[in-house]
Motif scaffolding. Structure first.
Motif: not given
Length: 395
Positions: A231-253
């Motif tokens: 969810h939006e409040i969750d921050y993972l290492i993948s969020d920092f390494v990726a080219d962009a972070r989405a708050a949710t999978p729907s938001n990514a799309m």
């Protein structure tokens, strides 16, 4: 008292200590840390007055959620054991937790610091995303709600895109390796964008995306990646390494795809603007054409001939008017002369007993004559010379 061997003594001490201290929880600071090639970890924990040796065997290290460091304050769970050949006792660790902070939080911060130092989070290396992607690879569970949410968003937002699902284990044992394998496989598909993630869950459920192996796979991928974990409040290492972070999978799309409604509105506005501009162009060209036509008519041969003809007509009318005015003037003069001639014709003036008196070819009155003047008496048919003998003026 019969003497006993050293081995016997150490064995008795071992039995006593291991039965007395079967499970202890000890806090202290790590020192003398050694990560052995066998997978065992050797270290000591100490306080300001004492030190005790510790060991954690390979079978238990796999449950260790963070990396041990010298100077780290920890809480160690384990039991006392004695190494009989040397008579050394040590704490056999079954569980180690950081003292004052959770093990997962500490592990997260440790890995974040490590990857940041390696340059994994630099904005300068982030890849850009195409505005109109044709193909998107999705690394997630095939049975989770996340994939259904993303499919729904893609259908409503931009249904021209092709979605390729890479079914992936996203939590539990073996999930890290499966995520890494799926990312590498998706990177070979020549997709425009890759979405890596899953739906919400506990920190333990999401922990696979805090793995250094997953971070390495994201960092090494050539395809632009959006991290969409939890969810939006969750921050993972993948969020920092990726080219962009989405708050949710729907938001990514939503981030990956353009909005067809906005584009349809834009197309409508573009059509209206095009029609208005075209109308203005035609109106301007029509006005220019009318102006050129009017200018052409004004400067055409026909217009020039008409102008010259009008000028000739004006000159002709002016000439005729002036000519006839002159004729009338001359006619009037002739009439006046004729009238004067008629009035002054001697024949019309000749009356019995009346003559014209002239002296030295000048007409004079009878009253101006003097005695002895030579004068002429003239009628219409006769001129007589005479001399004044006498004059008598009547009163």
């Amino acid at each position: 008292m019969n003497p006993i061997s050293v081995t016997t003594l150490n064995t008795q001490i071992k039995s006593l200590l291991e039965t007395t201290f079967m499970q202890v929880l000890v806090s202290g600071e790590i020192s003398n840390l050694t990560n052995h090639s066998s997978g065992h970890i050797y270290f000591s924990i100490k306080d300001e007055n004492s030190t005790i040796s510790c060991v954690m065997f390979k079978g238990n290290t796999k449950y260790l959620k963070f990396q041990l460091e010298n100077g780290q304050k920890v809480q160690v769970t384990g039991n006392i054991t004695v190494y009989v050949p040397r008579g050394n006792y040590q704490l056999l660790c079954t569980k180690i937790e950081p003292d004052g902070i959770g093990s997962l939080a500490l592990a997260f911060e440790q890995l974040k610091t490590k990857l940041q130092a390696k340059g994994y989070f630099e904005q300068s290396i982030k890849k850009s995303f195409p505005k109109y992607p044709k193909k998107i690879a999705i690394v997630t569970s095939a049975t989770g709600a996340a994939i259904e949410d993303m499919k729904k968003v893609a259908t409503n937002r931009w249904n021209l895109v092709e979605l390729i699902l890479i079914p992936t284990l996203v939590q539990g044992e073996g999930s890290v390796e499966d995520i890494v394998k799926s990312i590498k496989f998706a990177d070979r598909l020549n997709c425009d964008i890759m979405i890596v993630g899953r739906g919400g869950g506990s920190i333990e459920d999401l922990w696979s995306f805090n793995s250094e192996l997953v971070a390495d796979a994201i960092y090494e991928a050539k395809t632009p990646i959006i991290s969409a974990v939890g969810h939006e409040i969750d921050y993972l290492i993948s969020d920092f390494v990726a080219d962009a972070r989405a708050a949710t999978p729907s938001n990514a799309m939503e981030m990956a795809l353009p909005d067809k409604t906005e584009h349809l509105l834009y197309v409508d506005s573009f059509i209206n603007e095009f029609e208005n501009r075209l109308k203005n162009i035609f109106q301007t060209k029509e006005n220019d054409l009318n102006s050129m036509k009017k200018l052409f008519m004004q400067n055409s041969i026909e217009a020039k001939f008409n102008f010259i003809d009008a000028q000739i007509k004006l000159l002709k009318d002016g000439f005729n008017r002036t000519f006839y005015q002159k004729i009338d003037l001359f006619q009037s003069s002739i009439n006046n002369l004729k009238q004067n001639y008629i009035l002054n014709n001697p024949e019309n003036k000749d009356k019995t007993g009346f003559v014209q008196i002239s002296k030295e070819n000048k007409i004079i009155s009878l009253e101006s004559l003097e005695v002895d003047d030579i004068l002429e008496l003239q009628s219409a048919k006769t001129i007589a010379s005479c001399k004044i003998i006498s004059l008598k003026k009547q009163k």
